[in-house]
Enzyme design. Structure first.
Site, short mmCIF file in Angstrom:
data_model
loop_
_atom_site.label_atom_id
_atom_site.label_comp_id
_atom_site.label_asym_id
_atom_site.label_seq_id
_atom_site.Cartn_x
_atom_site.Cartn_y
_atom_site.Cartn_z
N CYS A 61 0.68 -1.13 0.23
CA CYS A 61 0.02 0.07 -0.09
C CYS A 61 0.73 1.36 -0.01
O CYS A 61 2.01 1.39 0.55
CB CYS A 61 -0.95 0.03 1.29
SG CYS A 61 -1.85 -1.27 1.44
N ARG A 82 5.45 -0.39 -6.04
CA ARG A 82 5.41 -0.99 -4.80
C ARG A 82 4.55 -2.29 -4.78
O ARG A 82 4.66 -3.15 -3.99
CB ARG A 82 4.91 -0.32 -3.79
CG ARG A 82 6.04 0.89 -3.31
CD ARG A 82 5.32 1.96 -2.70
NE ARG A 82 4.87 1.48 -1.04
CZ ARG A 82 5.26 1.91 -0.05
NH1 ARG A 82 6.42 2.84 -0.23
NH2 ARG A 82 4.95 1.66 0.85
N TRP A 120 -3.01 -2.74 -1.58
CA TRP A 120 -2.37 -4.12 -1.59
C TRP A 120 -3.07 -4.98 -0.84
O TRP A 120 -2.88 -5.06 0.41
CB TRP A 120 -1.16 -4.49 -1.58
CG TRP A 120 -0.19 -5.59 -1.81
CD1 TRP A 120 0.09 -6.28 -3.21
CD2 TRP A 120 -0.20 -6.70 -1.02
NE1 TRP A 120 0.52 -7.39 -3.07
CE2 TRP A 120 0.41 -7.87 -1.72
CE3 TRP A 120 -0.23 -6.92 0.34
CZ2 TRP A 120 0.87 -9.06 -1.20
CZ3 TRP A 120 0.00 -8.19 0.88
CH2 TRP A 120 0.89 -9.14 0.22
N ASN A 138 -2.06 2.36 5.87
CA ASN A 138 -1.16 1.05 5.37
C ASN A 138 -0.91 0.26 6.59
O ASN A 138 -0.81 1.16 7.88
CB ASN A 138 0.28 1.76 5.04
CG ASN A 138 0.24 2.27 3.77
OD1 ASN A 138 -0.87 2.39 3.07
ND2 ASN A 138 1.64 2.79 3.24
N GLY A 139 -0.70 -1.01 6.56
CA GLY A 139 -0.44 -1.88 7.58
C GLY A 139 -1.56 -2.74 7.90
O GLY A 139 -2.43 -2.90 7.21
N GLU A 199 18.38 -18.55 -4.40
CA GLU A 199 18.01 -17.30 -4.91
C GLU A 199 17.33 -17.34 -6.33
O GLU A 199 16.33 -16.87 -6.76
CB GLU A 199 19.27 -16.24 -4.68
CG GLU A 199 19.14 -14.93 -5.55
CD GLU A 199 17.99 -14.11 -5.11
OE1 GLU A 199 17.28 -14.52 -3.96
OE2 GLU A 199 17.36 -13.26 -5.87
N LYS A 222 13.81 -16.65 -7.63
CA LYS A 222 13.57 -15.44 -8.93
C LYS A 222 12.71 -16.06 -9.83
O LYS A 222 11.75 -15.53 -10.39
CB LYS A 222 14.78 -15.10 -9.44
CG LYS A 222 14.87 -13.76 -9.66
CD LYS A 222 15.64 -12.78 -8.78
CE LYS A 222 14.83 -12.41 -7.68
NZ LYS A 222 15.43 -11.82 -6.76
N GLU A 240 9.05 -16.35 -8.64
CA GLU A 240 8.49 -15.36 -8.43
C GLU A 240 7.83 -14.43 -9.71
O GLU A 240 6.96 -14.09 -9.74
CB GLU A 240 9.72 -14.37 -7.91
CG GLU A 240 9.37 -13.10 -7.29
CD GLU A 240 10.40 -12.18 -6.79
OE1 GLU A 240 11.45 -12.62 -6.72
OE2 GLU A 240 10.09 -11.22 -5.96
N HIS A 255 18.09 -37.56 -0.06
CA HIS A 255 17.46 -37.52 1.10
C HIS A 255 16.03 -37.19 1.01
O HIS A 255 15.35 -37.07 1.82
CB HIS A 255 18.05 -36.70 2.15
CG HIS A 255 19.60 -36.99 2.64
ND1 HIS A 255 19.89 -38.25 3.48
CD2 HIS A 255 20.68 -36.76 2.34
CE1 HIS A 255 21.14 -38.52 3.65
NE2 HIS A 255 21.54 -37.27 2.71
N LYS A 289 6.57 -4.84 -3.79
CA LYS A 289 7.73 -4.43 -3.71
C LYS A 289 8.49 -4.14 -2.31
O LYS A 289 9.62 -4.69 -2.16
CB LYS A 289 8.06 -3.12 -4.69
CG LYS A 289 9.45 -2.91 -4.76
CD LYS A 289 10.45 -3.72 -5.51
CE LYS A 289 11.91 -3.49 -5.56
NZ LYS A 289 12.75 -4.50 -5.76
C1 AGP Z 1 12.94 -10.60 -3.96
O1 AGP Z 1 13.03 -10.60 -5.47
C2 AGP Z 1 11.70 -10.47 -3.60
N1 AGP Z 1 10.95 -9.64 -4.15
C3 AGP Z 1 11.54 -10.59 -1.84
O2 AGP Z 1 11.67 -11.84 -1.78
C4 AGP Z 1 12.30 -9.46 -1.24
O3 AGP Z 1 13.71 -9.76 -1.23
C5 AGP Z 1 11.92 -9.55 0.18
O4 AGP Z 1 10.60 -9.12 0.27
C6 AGP Z 1 12.64 -8.65 1.01
O5 AGP Z 1 12.59 -7.23 0.93
P1 AGP Z 1 13.39 -6.34 1.43
O6 AGP Z 1 14.94 -6.55 1.01
O7 AGP Z 1 13.27 -5.18 0.96
O8 AGP Z 1 13.77 -6.40 2.92
#
Ligand code: AGP
Length: 600
Positions: free
Chosen positions: A2, A27, A76, A101-102, A472, A476, A479, A495, A595
């Site tokens: 938000c 965001r 959001w 927001n929150g 990672e 990605k 996501e 395992h 974001k």
């Molecule tokens: C990364 O591609 C993601 N969008 C997500 O995992 C992100 O890294 C995570 O939400 C942490 O965000 P930050 O680095 O702003 O704390």
């Protein structure tokens, strides 16, 4: 997540607020809205689901575009579907209009006590704030006192901006664990959840601290603490050029940001000696333990750093997911250095974990590595290392992640130097050139992505430094392409995950020419033996699977093994991007994601 903007100025504010809202678009959101207060003190609200340009169209078509005071919001969804009724501003009849927001954790409880008096129109947790504020104004007859009592009743996190038709020349606000900033201009005052929304209007900001509340008028700013006492705010002059968060129309931000990485790293290499606070280096002489906290990609950067730090120092490293650490009762030794990682600096999980850690271990020194110099985490930490990645718009973190990773590499090298007087990590001064060479492989990686995009399940494997790197990469890929992806250490295959392997599950193996090379080759053989197709990304020149129909090998630029996480990260970011493109996904704003994750 938000976003809030609001303001009170000379002249009409509507289109300015919508412009500012657009700067918060990155965001992530699913609905948007605006309330303007007319000269007759009427509150006019326009809301829409979907994108801000729809809100803009509705606004331009409406008869009520005038008003010098207003609030606007991108939502959001957390409580209640992304429906227009749940979009903000949320009103209490035509008396109060509010954006939030929150998350209000005790919303149900408050709703119960308020629903006799007020009709709830939305499914949101936020609506309780609008009704509660109104009830408190009726009770206390003073809006500031009412705001304070409203804040005292709320559990959870919030940043609010509120209009009351009975107090027409004031824009009220309150915050707790959700950022809020006031901008001072020569034509009035603004408020926003992120200074990025207001940088084109001002360079003078007041960053509100938790538990502050108050109001702005055209000519004045009034801030109060939790105890109701007035606060003399610190005005900070922010000398940053409003970021150009623009791209070529055909390009995605994610791709633009992937391509910016060689320059970001070059800048960091050049700033190596000048950019670091000497006090941070001083800390490195004494510490014996490091605790790294983060979420998502930031957490993954911490996992990689653990291998570097352990390899070059006697310092023990613990890496924790913030949302888990927050609710554990972990013991931390006194000579521990806390490192929080967060590109946004506003991630609620990381902030809460760090806040509770600080509360129980006030003596511990903390460093925050972030891409946001004016963030909550920066203000909470003893030291900050700013990543010079510049604004990152794509929800999938690429350049901010790589830049944080490089900060950690530099930190490991400095630790090595401070504690052992040695430089045992590989020299990174040519890294930006290797990264450029990696980008030159884009065409090959695209071909690979076209094949990967046909699968519904992807297994990533790696060992040693390649293991966190594939964790990672798998984040990605899932996501942005919505493909189910998992990452395992090569040694873990037998395992459990081997049970998944057949012709329908594709494996992406990251193979380094390191001390575990032979073991990784065995792991890849275990997959081939079960008819599993494999794509190998490697910095080696040999190819033991040359004529194997199940194996495709992609050679990434040859580099020293300590630097492989950087090279591989870029190659695998391109793979995720091209796979998502082939599947027609919303690359820059993947479904359900944001974001800046400002709620727990
Ligand atoms: C990364 O591609 C993601 N969008 C997500 O995992 C992100 O890294 C995570 O939400 C942490 O965000 P930050 O680095 O702003 O704390």
């Amino acid at each position: 997540m938000c976003g809030i903007v609001g303001g009170i100025i000379k002249g009409d504010i509507g289109s300015l607020l919508i412009d500012s809202l657009e700067l918060l678009e990155y965001r992530g959101y699913d609905s948007a809205g605006i309330t303007l207060m007319t000269d007759q003190s009427e509150l006019n609200t326009i809301k829409t689901t979907g994108k801000i340009n729809l809100l803009k169209q509705k606004y331009l078509q409406s008869n009520t575009k005038s008003g010098s005071i207003g609030i606007a919001h991108t939502r959001w969804a957390t409580h209640g579907s992304p429906h227009e009724t749940n979009a903000h501003p949320i009103c209490s009849d035509d008396i109060i209009s509010m954006v939030h927001n929150g998350i209000i954790e005790n919303a149900n409880e408050l709703k119960e006590s308020l629903s006799e008096q007020y009709t709830f129109m939305s499914e949101t947790d936020s609506e309780v704030i609008a009704h509660l504020f109104r009830a408190n104004i009726d009770q206390y007859k003073d809006p500031v006192l009412a705001l304070r009592h409203t804040s005292l009743k709320l559990d959870g996190s919030y940043a609010t901006a509120i209009l009351s038709r009975n107090h027409p020349h004031k824009l009220f606000f309150s915050n707790f664990h959700s950022p809020l900033v006031i901008a001072i201009t020569d034509h009035g005052h603004y408020i926003a959840s992120d200074h990025l929304a207001l940088l084109h209007l001002s360079n003078q900001f007041i960053y509100l601290k938790p538990h502050q509340h108050g109001y702005i008028t055209l000519n004045s700013i009034h801030i109060f603490g939790q105890d109701g006492r007035p606060i003399n705010p610190k005005i900070e002059v922010v000398n940053i050029v409003p970021p150009t968060i623009k791209r070529k129309p055909s390009e995605h931000f994610m791709l633009k940001e992937i391509y910016e990485q060689p320059n970001v790293i070059k800048q960091q290499i050049e700033q190596h000696t000048t950019h670091w606070n000497p006090l941070i280096e001083e800390q490195l002489h004494h510490i014996k333990h490091i605790l790294i906290i983060g979420c998502g990609s930031s957490y993954n950067a911490g996992l990689t750093a653990r291998y570097w730090i352990e390899a070059c120092s006697q310092v023990s490293v613990q890496v924790e997911i913030a949302s888990e650490l927050r609710y554990r009762q972990a013991y931390h030794k006194t000579d521990t250095l806390i490192i929080t990682l967060s590109q946004s600096g506003e991630t609620a999980d990381t902030i809460s974990a760090f806040a509770s850690l600080k509360k129980s271990n006030p003596q511990l020194t903390s460093i925050c590595i972030t891409n946001n110099n004016h963030s909550t985490l920066t203000r909470m930490s003893d030291f900050t290392i700013i990543t010079p990645a510049g604004p990152e718009v794509g929800v999938a973190s690429t350049k901010a992640h790589l830049s944080a990773l490089f900060c950690l590499y530099q930190l490991a090298a400095k630790l090595n130097h401070a504690q052992a007087g040695q430089d045992t990590l590989d020299d990174p001064t040519q890294l930006h050139i290797n990264l450029k060479q990696t980008l030159a492989l884009h065409g090959n990686i695209k071909q690979c992505a076209l094949q990967i995009s046909q699968y519904n399940h992807v297994l990533f494997i790696g060992r040693h430094l390649c293991y966190p790197t594939v964790i990672e990469a798998s984040l990605k890929l899932k996501e942005v392409s919505y493909i189910h992806a998992e990452a395992y250490a090569g040694g873990e295959l037998k395992h459990g995950p081997l049970a998944l392997i057949d012709a329908n599950v594709v494996t992406i193996a990251l193979l380094a020419k390191d001390h575990l090379y032979d073991k990784m080759i065995s792991n890849i053989n275990e997959i081939i033996a079960r008819n599993g197709p494999v794509f190998i990304y490697t910095n080696t020149h040999t190819d033991p699977f040359e004529n194997n129909a199940l194996v495709n090998t992609i050679r990434i630029p040859s580099c020293q093994n300590d630097l492989l996480p950087f090279i591989a990260a870029v190659a695998l970011q391109l793979l995720a991007y091209e796979t998502a493109l082939a599947r027609g996904c919303h690359i820059d704003q993947p479904r359900n994601l944001a974001k800046c994750v400002t709620v727990e």
